[in-house]
Design a protein around this motif. Sequence first.
Motif, short mmCIF file in Angstrom:
data_model
loop_
_atom_site.label_atom_id
_atom_site.label_comp_id
_atom_site.label_asym_id
_atom_site.label_seq_id
_atom_site.Cartn_x
_atom_site.Cartn_y
_atom_site.Cartn_z
N ALA A 98 59.69 62.68 37.83
CA ALA A 98 60.46 63.32 36.63
C ALA A 98 61.57 63.41 35.77
CB ALA A 98 59.18 64.49 36.81
N GLN A 99 62.81 64.22 37.50
CA GLN A 99 64.00 64.48 36.79
C GLN A 99 64.80 62.93 36.86
OE1 GLN A 99 65.02 65.48 40.97
NE2 GLN A 99 64.27 67.65 40.34
N LYS A 100 64.10 61.42 37.27
CA LYS A 100 64.32 60.18 36.86
C LYS A 100 63.72 59.65 35.19
CE LYS A 100 65.10 58.17 41.18
NZ LYS A 100 64.70 56.97 42.24
N GLU A 101 62.69 60.00 34.82
CA GLU A 101 62.36 60.22 33.69
C GLU A 101 63.00 60.92 32.84
OE1 GLU A 101 60.77 57.99 30.67
OE2 GLU A 101 60.60 57.36 33.05
N GLY A 102 63.30 62.03 33.01
CA GLY A 102 63.79 63.20 32.17
C GLY A 102 65.40 62.49 31.93
N ALA A 103 66.23 62.43 33.16
CA ALA A 103 67.46 61.53 32.69
C ALA A 103 68.00 60.26 32.14
CB ALA A 103 68.24 61.68 34.28
N LYS A 104 66.76 59.50 32.13
CA LYS A 104 66.50 58.61 31.27
C LYS A 104 66.21 58.72 29.50
CE LYS A 104 64.35 54.95 34.51
NZ LYS A 104 63.50 54.05 35.06
N MET A 105 65.30 59.98 30.00
CA MET A 105 64.76 60.39 28.21
C MET A 105 66.16 60.87 27.94
SD MET A 105 61.32 61.70 28.96
CE MET A 105 60.86 62.21 27.21
N ILE A 106 66.55 61.97 27.77
CA ILE A 106 68.31 63.04 28.47
C ILE A 106 68.73 61.77 27.78
CG2 ILE A 106 69.88 63.77 28.74
CD1 ILE A 106 68.25 65.80 30.20
N ASP A 107 69.80 60.53 28.04
CA ASP A 107 70.46 59.60 28.30
C ASP A 107 70.04 58.55 26.27
OD1 ASP A 107 71.81 60.04 29.97
OD2 ASP A 107 71.64 58.17 32.03
N LYS A 108 68.71 58.24 26.80
CA LYS A 108 68.55 57.71 25.78
C LYS A 108 68.54 58.56 24.56
CE LYS A 108 64.29 54.78 24.03
NZ LYS A 108 63.02 54.35 24.56
#
Length: 164
Positions: A98-108
Motif C-alpha cells: 500500500a505504501q509503495k502503491e501510494g508513493a507511485k500514485m503520489i509520484d504519478k
Amino acid sequence: MDLVSPNPGLILWTAITFLILLFILKKYAWKPILKAVTDRENSIESALLKADAVREEMARLTNENEALLKQARAERDAILSEATKVKNQIIFEAKDAAQKEGAKMIDKARAEINNQKLIAIADVKNQVASLSLEIAEKVLRKQFEDQKKQDELVKELLKEVKLS
C-alpha cells in the motif's frame, strides 16, 4: 433323670445315625457344596483379576489421553503461532504494498500536476504572446496612420540598433 443319664444303646444308635448322615452328606451334599463354594471363590477371584486388569487399562488409557491432549495442545499452540506469524507477514506485506502503491500514485499525480502546469504555462504564454501581438499590431496601426510618426519611429529604432 433318664434324660440326663447316658444310655449305651441310645449312644450307639445316635452314633450310627450320625455316621450314616455323615456318609450321605459326604456322598451327595459336600461335593456339590464344596464345588459351588470353589466355583464362587474362583469367579470372585476372576472378577477381581478382571477388575485389576480393567483398572490398569483405564490408567493406561488415561495416561495416553493426557499425552494426546498435551500433544494436541502443543500442535494447537504451534498452529496458532504460525497463523499469527502468517497474519503479521500478510499485514506487513499489505502495508508495504500500500505504501509503495501510494508513493507511485503520489509520484504519478505530481508528474500529472507538473504536466498540467507546463501545459497551462505554455497556454498562458501563447495567450500572452497572442495578446501582445494584437496589442502591438493595434499600436503599430495607430502609429503608422501618420507618416510623420512613422519616420520618427524608424529613426529611433535605427538609433537603438546602432547603440546596441
